[in-house]
Design a protein around this motif. Structure first.
Motif, PDB file in Angstrom:
ATOM      1  N   THR A   1       0.780  -2.495  10.713  1.00 10.26           N
ATOM      2  CA  THR A   1       0.081  -3.552  11.432  1.00 10.26           C
ATOM      3  C   THR A   1      -1.311  -3.111  11.826  1.00 10.26           C
ATOM      4  O   THR A   1      -1.741  -3.294  12.973  1.00 10.26           O
TER       5      THR A   1
ATOM      6  N   PRO B   1       6.847  -2.715   9.210  1.00  9.70           N
ATOM      7  CA  PRO B   1       5.670  -2.912   8.368  1.00  9.70           C
ATOM      8  C   PRO B   1       4.406  -2.472   9.085  1.00  9.70           C
ATOM      9  O   PRO B   1       4.332  -2.527  10.314  1.00  9.70           O
TER      10      PRO B   1
ATOM     11  N   ILE C   1      -1.333 -10.536  10.286  1.00 10.25           N
ATOM     12  CA  ILE C   1      -0.027  -9.964  10.625  1.00 10.25           C
ATOM     13  C   ILE C   1       0.907 -11.039  11.164  1.00 10.25           C
ATOM     14  O   ILE C   1       2.093 -11.082  10.832  1.00 10.25           O
ATOM     15  N   GLN C   2       0.357 -11.918  12.007  1.00 10.82           N
ATOM     16  CA  GLN C   2       1.147 -12.983  12.620  1.00 10.82           C
ATOM     17  C   GLN C   2       1.837 -13.837  11.560  1.00 10.82           C
ATOM     18  O   GLN C   2       2.972 -14.284  11.735  1.00 10.82           O
ATOM     19  N   TYR C   3       1.146 -14.040  10.441  1.00  9.90           N
ATOM     20  CA  TYR C   3       1.679 -14.923   9.399  1.00  9.90           C
ATOM     21  C   TYR C   3       2.082 -14.151   8.134  1.00  9.90           C
ATOM     22  O   TYR C   3       2.042 -14.703   7.032  1.00  9.90           O
ATOM     23  N   ASN C   4       2.460 -12.871   8.329  1.00  4.31           N
ATOM     24  CA  ASN C   4       3.049 -12.049   7.270  1.00  4.31           C
ATOM     25  C   ASN C   4       2.163 -11.950   6.029  1.00  4.31           C
ATOM     26  O   ASN C   4       2.635 -12.058   4.888  1.00  4.31           O
ATOM     27  N   LYS C   5       0.873 -11.739   6.247  1.00  5.52           N
ATOM     28  CA  LYS C   5      -0.081 -11.571   5.149  1.00  5.52           C
ATOM     29  C   LYS C   5      -0.583 -10.132   5.081  1.00  5.52           C
ATOM     30  O   LYS C   5      -1.646  -9.866   4.530  1.00  5.52           O
ATOM     31  N   GLN C   6       0.222  -9.193   5.631  1.00  5.22           N
ATOM     32  CA  GLN C   6      -0.253  -7.812   5.700  1.00  5.22           C
ATOM     33  C   GLN C   6      -0.196  -7.078   4.354  1.00  5.22           C
ATOM     34  O   GLN C   6      -0.645  -5.937   4.266  1.00  5.22           O
ATOM     35  N   HIS C   7       0.319  -7.711   3.314  1.00  2.00           N
ATOM     36  CA  HIS C   7       0.373  -7.063   2.008  1.00  2.00           C
ATOM     37  C   HIS C   7      -0.690  -7.606   1.063  1.00  2.00           C
ATOM     38  O   HIS C   7      -0.691  -7.277  -0.115  1.00  2.00           O
TER      39      HIS C   7
ATOM     40  N   THR D   1       1.931  -5.716  17.029  1.00  2.56           N
ATOM     41  CA  THR D   1       1.133  -6.903  17.304  1.00  2.56           C
ATOM     42  C   THR D   1       0.646  -6.937  18.735  1.00  2.56           C
ATOM     43  O   THR D   1      -0.493  -7.276  19.022  1.00  2.56           O
TER      44      THR D   1
END
Length: 278
Positions: free
Chosen positions: A267, A265, A169-175, A272
């Motif tokens: 999480t 988005p 999540i921290q590095y926008n890889k949640q998809h 977070t």
């Protein structure tokens, strides 16, 4: 006794610093990014160690009340400093988030106050673990119930997936597919190792004592009932957040409005900062 506490006091901060310096030098990461990932790494290492100790203890104790294993007290002593370290490590992560958002000018006192407000449940949880669970596990139980202590160690089985989820999540890889698979693993391990943990403890003792489950709180030590009354609702609350995030993920995939970013988005169950509260 003091040797193990001292060893834990050196091991966890030392591993954090070693990991952070390695990521900075070999990967070229910033100090903040290296601190965030190193914090998750140390949490996962502690979780693997605790879970492994729990498996060894459980497999060695046939009598759930009388059998003893040396690893029980040893790991309690070794791991207790981790909770004090983790409060500070999570504060470093919080400071990094402020810097990413452009709040570098925030002073130390303001940062500490904001951190305590934002992470109050996590901080209280860690303080409770040191101030209450440590003496309860090491002294008040008077050498009884190593099996139950081993089961409690297994609660950490969910931590690696929680930590990985927070990094993604921290590095926008949640998809990514990894995030989705990890979310399923986190949902299952958190439910099995944290939500069902406390009911199982009472069920196991009821079988040992040959009494109904509902009668166990009447004969269990007050420390056990107090710990359950404070910790189990916290696990239920966090699991609710995880489920809410999972539902939000499914809803986002099926709703055209959400696909255009009209909602925050997903999480993995919470924001977070809420995910930081293990």
């Amino acid at each position: 006794m003091l040797t193990l506490v001292a060893a834990g006091s050196v091991f966890f901060p030392g591993l954090f610093l070693l990991s952070k310096q390695t990521l900075k030098r070999l990967m070229g990461w910033s100090d903040g990014d290296a601190a965030v990932v190193s914090t998750r790494l140390v949490s996962s290492v502690q979780a693997v160690m605790a879970s492994s100790a729990g498996c060894v203890i459980i497999s060695s104790c046939r009598d759930v009340m009388e059998d003893r294993h040396w690893l029980t007290d040893a790991y309690i002593l070794f791991a207790t400093p981790y909770f004090a370290y983790d409060i500070y490590a999570m504060f470093l992560c919080y400071r990094h988030k402020l810097q990413v958002k452009g709040h570098e000018e925030a002073g130390l006192s303001a940062s500490v106050a904001g951190y305590l407000r934002r992470e109050v449940l996590m901080v209280l949880h860690h303080i409770f673990m040191v101030a209450f669970c440590f003496p309860a596990s090491l002294m008040w139980r008077q050498g009884k119930g190593d099996y139950f202590q081993g089961v409690l160690f297994l609660a950490e089985l969910s931590t690696p997936s929680v930590s990985l989820g927070k990094v993604l999540i921290q590095y926008n890889k949640q998809h990514t597919l990894l995030h989705k698979v990890n979310g399923v693993v986190m949902l299952l391990t958190f439910f099995g190792c944290r939500v069902l943990l406390f009911p199982y403890l009472y069920y196991a003792y009821s079988r040992y004592a040959s009494i109904p489950v509902y009668a166990v709180p009447l004969v269990a030590p007050w420390q056990c009932n107090l710990g359950t009354a404070l910790l189990w609702p916290l696990q239920l609350y966090w699991f609710t957040l995880i489920c809410r995030g999972a539902l939000r993920l499914v809803t986002k995939r099926s709703s055209p409005a959400l696909k255009h970013g009209d909602c925050l988005p997903p999480t993995n169950g919470c924001s977070t900062n809420q995910m930081d509260r293990r």
